[in-house]
Design an enzyme around this catalytic site. Sequence first.
Site, short mmCIF file in Angstrom:
data_model
loop_
_atom_site.label_atom_id
_atom_site.label_comp_id
_atom_site.label_asym_id
_atom_site.label_seq_id
_atom_site.Cartn_x
_atom_site.Cartn_y
_atom_site.Cartn_z
N ASP A 198 0.85 -1.19 0.00
CA ASP A 198 0.00 0.00 0.00
C ASP A 198 0.89 1.24 0.00
O ASP A 198 1.59 1.51 0.98
CB ASP A 198 -0.90 -0.02 1.24
CG ASP A 198 -1.90 1.13 1.26
OD1 ASP A 198 -1.90 1.93 0.31
OD2 ASP A 198 -2.69 1.21 2.22
N ASP B 20 -2.97 2.37 -5.98
CA ASP B 20 -1.89 2.42 -4.99
C ASP B 20 -1.77 1.16 -4.14
O ASP B 20 -0.93 1.11 -3.24
CB ASP B 20 -2.07 3.63 -4.08
CG ASP B 20 -3.44 3.65 -3.40
OD1 ASP B 20 -4.34 2.92 -3.86
OD2 ASP B 20 -3.61 4.41 -2.42
N GLU B 21 -2.58 0.15 -4.40
CA GLU B 21 -2.53 -1.07 -3.58
C GLU B 21 -2.50 -2.30 -4.46
O GLU B 21 -3.14 -2.35 -5.52
CB GLU B 21 -3.76 -1.15 -2.66
CG GLU B 21 -3.92 0.02 -1.71
CD GLU B 21 -5.14 -0.13 -0.82
OE1 GLU B 21 -5.35 -1.25 -0.29
OE2 GLU B 21 -5.88 0.85 -0.67
#
Length: 408
Positions: A9, A105-106
């Site tokens: 993350d 973003d993960e």
Amino acid sequence: MDRVILHCDLNNFYATAECVSHAEWRNVPLAVCGDPNARHGIVLAKNEIAKKLGVRTGEAIWEAKRKAPDLVTVPPHFDLYMAYSKQMFALYNEYTDMVEPFGADECWLDVTGSRKLFGDGEQIANKIRERVKKESGLTCSVGVSFNKVFAKLGSDLKKPDATTVISRDNFKQLIWRLSADEMLMIGRRTYEQLKKLNITTIGDLACADSNVLKSTFGINGIRMQAYARGDDNEPVREAVRHREAKSIGHGMTAVRDIETDEDARDLIFYLSEKVAARMRKGNVRGALVSVGMRDNKLFSIVRQRVLPFATYSSDEIASAAFELFLENWNGDPMRTITVSMSKLVPSGEPQQMSFLTDAKRNDKLEKLDETLDYLNGKYGNIVKRASLIGKDFLYDKTDDEDFLPFQR
């Protein structure tokens, strides 16, 4: 043998990307905002300095500046975030080809088969964190566990720039004390129902009467309890780089969660316009509309409806898609919505129309879209739907910028 799953993350992604790209912002409180000039604009992301001053995602800019008077506000730059997303995706793929994205973003990584090359899960996580920091200037938190749900919880436990290992030996100590709504699948409404059953923590959920959970939530109650007990066997999906040729779709992980009918309608109309434009460009019409919905706890459903005729009208597609959404939305905040069309036929192919079908209306709507295609193509997107102007949860995505490779 247990699997080894990582959840990576990127910390304060949008805001950190801005700070890394602008040296003058690296040591000041900063927030990425939907409309920095609007009094009622909201904070979409904040850097660590602003976070420590109490600035929260989703609050109004004026509220944030009351906490941090020197707060720097900037508009989102999605081309920049896309570049970082692709860079990180390439880095993750050096450790495994089993990479499943969850937004820009993960990502989950299954590194079970990579340990002989790179070390155990914690070692791989630390190598990834160091490379992310060295090669991009960003930081990431990594959860390491034997399933996806616990890996995700692990990346949330320590921020920024940290590795958390959740094993079969320590998960009860680390996880069961957490509020139940921190676990994937459990949204706001589900948590309110759990509290009525006196279930407030993940441990409470794990130890609850399974018959009560099933009678209250159906099969999802059993799934939630299995997740709480560590019995999540869902595989990490291999990254998909191309869309299926038999359908045309467009999805968006919104800048902020979608929580109202109006916002959902605007996003669905935006996505439908993109889908319809691709269909016209490909000279096809579609007769089956699909709506994919994923909430902010990862619970996903897809619903479909057959139209009475094949069309590439954005209004016809959007109207059907929005009806589907309303019929199936439980009110939990939505993270991602996707609109797709299938049962594609060549646009010149004749089709049987029912007496109940308003073919003339569809023809008019299609001709209107064709005219807008011409004007926007010639003069550069000069015509836009009024309801979409100033929406802080939308960003203008091109086909090449569809948060690929962060697509399933």
